[in-house]
Every structure is written in structure tokens, then in C-alpha cells.
Design a protein around this motif. Structure first.
Motif, PDB file in Angstrom:
ATOM      1  N   THR A  96       3.720   9.557  12.513  1.00  0.00           N
ATOM      2  CA  THR A  96       4.719  10.222  13.362  1.00  0.00           C
ATOM      3  C   THR A  96       4.936   9.434  14.641  1.00  0.00           C
ATOM      4  O   THR A  96       4.054   8.681  15.104  1.00  0.00           O
ATOM      5  N   LEU A  97       6.118   9.637  15.248  1.00  0.00           N
ATOM      6  CA  LEU A  97       6.428   8.972  16.508  1.00  0.00           C
ATOM      7  C   LEU A  97       5.504   9.445  17.614  1.00  0.00           C
ATOM      8  O   LEU A  97       5.111   8.654  18.475  1.00  0.00           O
ATOM      9  N   GLU A  98       5.148  10.729  17.593  1.00  0.00           N
ATOM     10  CA  GLU A  98       4.256  11.264  18.620  1.00  0.00           C
ATOM     11  C   GLU A  98       2.895  10.551  18.597  1.00  0.00           C
ATOM     12  O   GLU A  98       2.377  10.124  19.638  1.00  0.00           O
ATOM     13  N   ALA A  99       2.331  10.411  17.400  1.00  0.00           N
ATOM     14  CA  ALA A  99       1.043   9.719  17.277  1.00  0.00           C
ATOM     15  C   ALA A  99       1.181   8.247  17.646  1.00  0.00           C
ATOM     16  O   ALA A  99       0.297   7.662  18.286  1.00  0.00           O
ATOM     17  N   HIS A 100       2.297   7.662  17.289  1.00  0.00           N
ATOM     18  CA  HIS A 100       2.529   6.253  17.616  1.00  0.00           C
ATOM     19  C   HIS A 100       2.616   6.050  19.124  1.00  0.00           C
ATOM     20  O   HIS A 100       2.041   5.097  19.667  1.00  0.00           O
ATOM     21  N   ASN A 101       3.326   6.940  19.812  1.00  0.00           N
ATOM     22  CA  ASN A 101       3.455   6.819  21.272  1.00  0.00           C
ATOM     23  C   ASN A 101       2.086   6.902  21.948  1.00  0.00           C
ATOM     24  O   ASN A 101       1.829   6.201  22.930  1.00  0.00           O
ATOM     25  N   ALA A 102       1.218   7.751  21.419  1.00  0.00           N
ATOM     26  CA  ALA A 102      -0.141   7.850  21.971  1.00  0.00           C
ATOM     27  C   ALA A 102      -0.893   6.537  21.745  1.00  0.00           C
ATOM     28  O   ALA A 102      -1.626   6.055  22.627  1.00  0.00           O
ATOM     29  N   ASN A 103      -0.704   5.940  20.563  1.00  0.00           N
ATOM     30  CA  ASN A 103      -1.350   4.658  20.282  1.00  0.00           C
ATOM     31  C   ASN A 103      -0.809   3.545  21.191  1.00  0.00           C
ATOM     32  O   ASN A 103      -1.564   2.689  21.654  1.00  0.00           O
ATOM     33  N   VAL A 104       0.496   3.584  21.431  1.00  0.00           N
ATOM     34  CA  VAL A 104       1.106   2.596  22.325  1.00  0.00           C
ATOM     35  C   VAL A 104       0.551   2.739  23.742  1.00  0.00           C
ATOM     36  O   VAL A 104       0.259   1.750  24.416  1.00  0.00           O
ATOM     37  N   ALA A 105       0.391   3.999  24.200  1.00  0.00           N
ATOM     38  CA  ALA A 105      -0.148   4.232  25.552  1.00  0.00           C
ATOM     39  C   ALA A 105      -1.557   3.652  25.671  1.00  0.00           C
ATOM     40  O   ALA A 105      -1.902   3.038  26.695  1.00  0.00           O
ATOM     41  N   ARG A 106      -2.361   3.822  24.619  1.00  0.00           N
ATOM     42  CA  ARG A 106      -3.714   3.245  24.654  1.00  0.00           C
ATOM     43  C   ARG A 106      -3.652   1.712  24.681  1.00  0.00           C
ATOM     44  O   ARG A 106      -4.447   1.062  25.359  1.00  0.00           O
ATOM     45  N   TRP A 107      -2.708   1.141  23.931  1.00  0.00           N
ATOM     46  CA  TRP A 107      -2.563  -0.307  23.928  1.00  0.00           C
ATOM     47  C   TRP A 107      -2.140  -0.822  25.303  1.00  0.00           C
ATOM     48  O   TRP A 107      -2.632  -1.845  25.779  1.00  0.00           O
ATOM     49  N   LEU A 116       0.841  -1.191   0.000  1.00  0.00           N
ATOM     50  CA  LEU A 116       0.000   0.000   0.000  1.00  0.00           C
ATOM     51  C   LEU A 116       0.881   1.247   0.000  1.00  0.00           C
ATOM     52  O   LEU A 116       1.867   1.329   0.731  1.00  0.00           O
ATOM     53  N   GLU A 117       0.520   2.212  -0.845  1.00  0.00           N
ATOM     54  CA  GLU A 117       1.232   3.492  -0.843  1.00  0.00           C
ATOM     55  C   GLU A 117       0.797   4.278   0.388  1.00  0.00           C
ATOM     56  O   GLU A 117      -0.369   4.641   0.523  1.00  0.00           O
ATOM     57  N   THR A 118       1.718   4.529   1.289  1.00  0.00           N
ATOM     58  CA  THR A 118       1.399   5.187   2.547  1.00  0.00           C
ATOM     59  C   THR A 118       2.621   5.929   3.071  1.00  0.00           C
ATOM     60  O   THR A 118       3.749   5.628   2.662  1.00  0.00           O
ATOM     61  N   ARG A 119       2.390   6.884   3.971  1.00  0.00           N
ATOM     62  CA  ARG A 119       3.510   7.586   4.625  1.00  0.00           C
ATOM     63  C   ARG A 119       3.702   7.080   6.043  1.00  0.00           C
ATOM     64  O   ARG A 119       4.516   7.595   6.792  1.00  0.00           O
ATOM     65  N   GLU A 120       2.977   6.055   6.405  1.00  0.00           N
ATOM     66  CA  GLU A 120       3.022   5.549   7.776  1.00  0.00           C
ATOM     67  C   GLU A 120       4.333   4.810   8.048  1.00  0.00           C
ATOM     68  O   GLU A 120       4.875   4.124   7.188  1.00  0.00           O
ATOM     69  N   LEU A 121       4.818   4.983   9.273  1.00  0.00           N
ATOM     70  CA  LEU A 121       6.057   4.347   9.691  1.00  0.00           C
ATOM     71  C   LEU A 121       5.889   3.474  10.933  1.00  0.00           C
ATOM     72  O   LEU A 121       6.837   2.797  11.344  1.00  0.00           O
ATOM     73  N   TYR A 122       4.692   3.491  11.516  1.00  0.00           N
ATOM     74  CA  TYR A 122       4.492   2.814  12.796  1.00  0.00           C
ATOM     75  C   TYR A 122       3.147   2.096  12.806  1.00  0.00           C
ATOM     76  O   TYR A 122       2.204   2.513  12.130  1.00  0.00           O
ATOM     77  N   PHE A 123       3.087   1.034  13.598  1.00  0.00           N
ATOM     78  CA  PHE A 123       1.788   0.414  13.904  1.00  0.00           C
ATOM     79  C   PHE A 123       1.923  -0.350  15.220  1.00  0.00           C
ATOM     80  O   PHE A 123       3.013  -0.775  15.613  1.00  0.00           O
ATOM     81  N   VAL A 124       0.808  -0.482  15.895  1.00  0.00           N
ATOM     82  CA  VAL A 124       0.755  -1.207  17.158  1.00  0.00           C
ATOM     83  C   VAL A 124      -0.611  -1.876  17.269  1.00  0.00           C
ATOM     84  O   VAL A 124      -1.579  -1.427  16.634  1.00  0.00           O
ATOM     85  N   ALA A 125      -0.686  -2.943  18.048  1.00  0.00           N
ATOM     86  CA  ALA A 125      -1.951  -3.655  18.210  1.00  0.00           C
ATOM     87  C   ALA A 125      -3.023  -2.728  18.770  1.00  0.00           C
ATOM     88  O   ALA A 125      -2.739  -1.830  19.564  1.00  0.00           O
ATOM     89  N   ASP A 126      -4.267  -2.960  18.330  1.00  0.00           N
ATOM     90  CA  ASP A 126      -5.376  -2.122  18.801  1.00  0.00           C
ATOM     91  C   ASP A 126      -6.270  -2.828  19.806  1.00  0.00           C
ATOM     92  O   ASP A 126      -7.270  -2.279  20.265  1.00  0.00           O
ATOM     93  N   GLY A 127      -5.925  -4.079  20.154  1.00  0.00           N
ATOM     94  CA  GLY A 127      -6.693  -4.804  21.149  1.00  0.00           C
ATOM     95  C   GLY A 127      -7.842  -5.614  20.591  1.00  0.00           C
ATOM     96  O   GLY A 127      -8.503  -6.348  21.333  1.00  0.00           O
ATOM     97  N   SER A 128      -8.104  -5.506  19.299  1.00  0.00           N
ATOM     98  CA  SER A 128      -9.226  -6.238  18.707  1.00  0.00           C
ATOM     99  C   SER A 128      -8.766  -7.210  17.629  1.00  0.00           C
ATOM    100  O   SER A 128      -9.571  -7.697  16.838  1.00  0.00           O
ATOM    101  N   GLY A 129      -7.474  -7.468  17.584  1.00  0.00           N
ATOM    102  CA  GLY A 129      -6.935  -8.376  16.580  1.00  0.00           C
ATOM    103  C   GLY A 129      -6.275  -7.674  15.421  1.00  0.00           C
ATOM    104  O   GLY A 129      -5.583  -8.314  14.620  1.00  0.00           O
ATOM    105  N   GLY A 130      -6.478  -6.368  15.313  1.00  0.00           N
ATOM    106  CA  GLY A 130      -5.856  -5.583  14.244  1.00  0.00           C
ATOM    107  C   GLY A 130      -4.813  -4.632  14.796  1.00  0.00           C
ATOM    108  O   GLY A 130      -4.295  -4.798  15.905  1.00  0.00           O
ATOM    109  N   HIS A 131      -4.508  -3.604  14.022  1.00  0.00           N
ATOM    110  CA  HIS A 131      -3.484  -2.640  14.399  1.00  0.00           C
ATOM    111  C   HIS A 131      -3.962  -1.228  14.104  1.00  0.00           C
ATOM    112  O   HIS A 131      -4.830  -1.014  13.264  1.00  0.00           O
ATOM    113  N   VAL A 132      -3.363  -0.286  14.815  1.00  0.00           N
ATOM    114  CA  VAL A 132      -3.584   1.125  14.532  1.00  0.00           C
ATOM    115  C   VAL A 132      -2.263   1.682  14.014  1.00  0.00           C
ATOM    116  O   VAL A 132      -1.190   1.357  14.527  1.00  0.00           O
TER     117      VAL A 132
END
Length: 333
Positions: free
Chosen positions: A311-322, A291-307
């Protein structure tokens, strides 16, 4: 004269008896050939394995032993008289209850064998695939573990008595055929120098997500990281470094994340030296058409998929939620 007359009458009588006997035998043989066979000992069918090289005598003996024909002699005569004896095919057959010898011959000459299936899931290591094949009792032969990532996981059709090696050979050939086709039509400009590198990345994608719809997106993240020289930081590569892909049964330790194993993508940039599993078709397609994307990060979302995040800032927020999800699960457990 009387003696001659008595002798002639005796000959005529013997001839008549012989003719009647021939008719009786012909009728009996015809009934034996075309009439119903024995009932199955259990169920509606009887499974019979006919080894290669059995010949008409061996086949008839196996059928009689299984209880699907009444007479080996009648079956052999019928097989030779019809010429079917030259075309009997080895394999495992499901003979219906009360099938006539002629029906059985038809099935054996047409090769209507029982076709079984072996399903090898995506994401298994080569050692796991070998163990799974060894557990299939109707396959035969011993095998050594193939190189990691050289097999294509699929559902394969096979027959009782097929060798495990023949199945591995098919898996290897199928992967090579698929890979050649996908590599020839790959998206331009990918940071993958060889088909082997595509397999390595596909194996990581395979272990990172079990969702088919996510694979191209996960592949896009890793492609972006490779392009800018950013480490892949994939947990499954660390697990492979520790256990060669066997489940740890626990979380990854900090010491393992810091290990200097060449498979540890937290410690080294680029791809590991080998695949970490055998990727399936969808993961191979994903890395060669990401997929053509600018994303550099992903983390589990708790439902079997990922968010995903750019940016690292947005990723860290996603990690905190995980982490909150993990704590909630631990408390609930």
C-alpha cells in the motif's frame, strides 16, 4: 699400384671422417631437438605471440627472437621431418623455461595457447562496454557502439589478437540464444508482448537492485504495475534520460523527474522505448519468472537492499525511515 693404394686409403679416410661427422651431427641434432632449450630470460615461462600465417620459418624466427630455441634451423628441420610444420597453430603461448624444441612443437601443434578472460559486468550500457573493451590492450580492432541492451554481460574467454568485434558478436549471439530459451519457457500471462520488452524491463530491474535474491521480487513489483497501468517510476530511467546511463554524481533534480523524455517512467506509463543498460542472465530470468506478489512499492533500506510494501501508506512510512537514514549518513559525513 702404389698410387692406386694411396688413393684408396685417402678415400677410406675421407669416408671415415664423413661417417664420424655424420654421427656427430646426428647426435648434436638429436640433442638440439630433444635436449633442454634456453632458460627463460625472466620468470618460469616466456610468452610468445605467433601471428596467423607465419609458416615454419616465421614461427622459428619468432621463437628464436623470444629466446626459447637455440637454432632456427634445427627447429625447422624437426618441424618438417615430423610433419608438424603443417599443423602449427597461431596464438599466444607460454613456453616453459628450458623446454625442448620437440616439447614446443607439441604445444604448437596441439594449440595450447594462453586463454585470457574479459569480464563485462551486468548493468553497463553498450557505450560503457565498448570503452571497457577498448581498454583491453591485447584485443584488436575498432568497433562502433551496438544497440542498447543487445549484449549479454558475462566473463568471456579470448586470446591475444582476437578482435573486439568478435567479442561483441559473441555477446550478442549469447544474449539472443539465452533470450529465446527464456522467452519460450516464460511464465504465462505476463504483460510483456515481445522478447524486446522483456529486455527493457530486465535492464530496469538490473539497475534497481544489485542483490540476486531481490531481482524476482523487484520484477514482480514492476509486473504488477504494468498490469494495472501504474507508472514504473524508476529512478534509473530518469538517469538514462539525462545522461544515457552515465553516473550523474548527484541526486536527481525535480526538473528531471518532470522531464518529458520518453525514458522518464515518472512521466509516462509503460516501458521506455529501449533498454537502459545490458541486463545479466539473472535479471532476464527474473522478469520472465517474477515473484508472485501483491506489492507495488519498494524503497532502499539503507543496507544495500530494499523494503517492499503493498500500500501507499506503508510505502510512505518506509520512505520516511529511508529519509532518516539519509539524514543520519549526511550528518555523520
Amino acid at each position: 699400384m702404389r698410387r692406386r693404394s694411396r688413393a684408396a686409403r685417402r678415400r677410406r679416410t675421407l669416408f671415415a671422417i664423413a661417417a664420424v661427422a655424420a654421427v656427430i651431427l646426428a647426435c648434436a641434432g638429436g640433442f638440439a631437438a630433444f635436449g633442454p632449450g634456453p632458460s627463460a630470460r625472466t620468470g618460469d615461462v616466456t610468452e610468445v605471440l605467433l601471428p596467423r600465417g607465419s609458416g615454419v620459418a616465421g614461427v622459428s624466427a619468432a621463437l628464436k627472437s623470444a629466446g626459447v630455441i637455440r637454432s632456427e634451423w634445427v627447429f625447422q628441420v624437426l618441424a618438417r621431418a615430423t610433419g608438424a610444420g603443417r599443423s602449427l597453430k597461431a596464438g599466444e603461448y607460454a613456453i616453459p623455461s628450458r623446454a625442448s624444441p620437440l616439447t614446443i612443437l607439441s604445444d604448437l601443434t596441439a594449440g595450447r595457447t594462453i586463454i585470457r578472460k574479459v569480464t563485462l559486468p551486468e548493468g553497463l550500457t553498450s557505450a560503457m562496454i565498448v570503452r571497457q573493451l577498448q581498454s583491453v590492450s591485447w584485443l584488436t580492432g575498432e568497433v562502433t557502439v551496438p544497440e542498447e541492451g543487445t549484449l549479454l554481460p558475462e566473463t568471456y574467454r579470448a586470446e591475444r589478437g582476437d578482435t573486439r568485434q568478435s567479442l561483441l558478436d559473441r555477446m550478442r549471439a549469447d544474449q539472443q540464444t539465452l533470450l529465446e530459451r527464456l522467452w519460450a519457457s516464460r511464465k504465462p500471462g505476463l504483460p510483456l508482448a515481445t522478447p524486446q520488452e522483456a529486455v527493457i524491463l530486465a535492464s530496469i530491474v538490473e539497475k534497481e537492485t544489485g542483490l540476486r535474491d531481490e531481482r524476482r521480487r523487484v520484477a514482480g513489483v514492476f509486473i504488477n504495475r504494468l498490469r494495472i497501468g501504474m507508472r514504473l517510476q524508476s529512478d534509473p530511467t530518469v538517469i538514462y534520460a539525462v545522461s544515457r546511463g552515465e553516473p550523474l554524481g548527484r541526486g536527481i533534480r525535480a526538473s528531471e523527474l518532470a522531464s518529458r523524455s520518453p525514458w522518464n517512467t515518472y512521466a509516462y506509463s509503460g516501458l521506455p522505448p529501449t533498454p537502459i543498460a545490458n541486463p545479466g542472465r539473472a535479471s532476464l530470468e527474473a522478469v520472465l519468472d517474477p515473484l508472485e506478489t501483491r506489492e507495488l512499492y519498494f524503497v532502499a533500506d539503507g543496507s544495500g537492499g530494499h523494503v517492499f510494501a503493498e500500500t501507499l501508506e506503508a510505502h510512505n512510512a518506509n520512505v520516511a525511515r529511508w529519509r532518516q537514514v539519509e539524514r543520519a549518513k549526511a550528518a555523520g559525513g
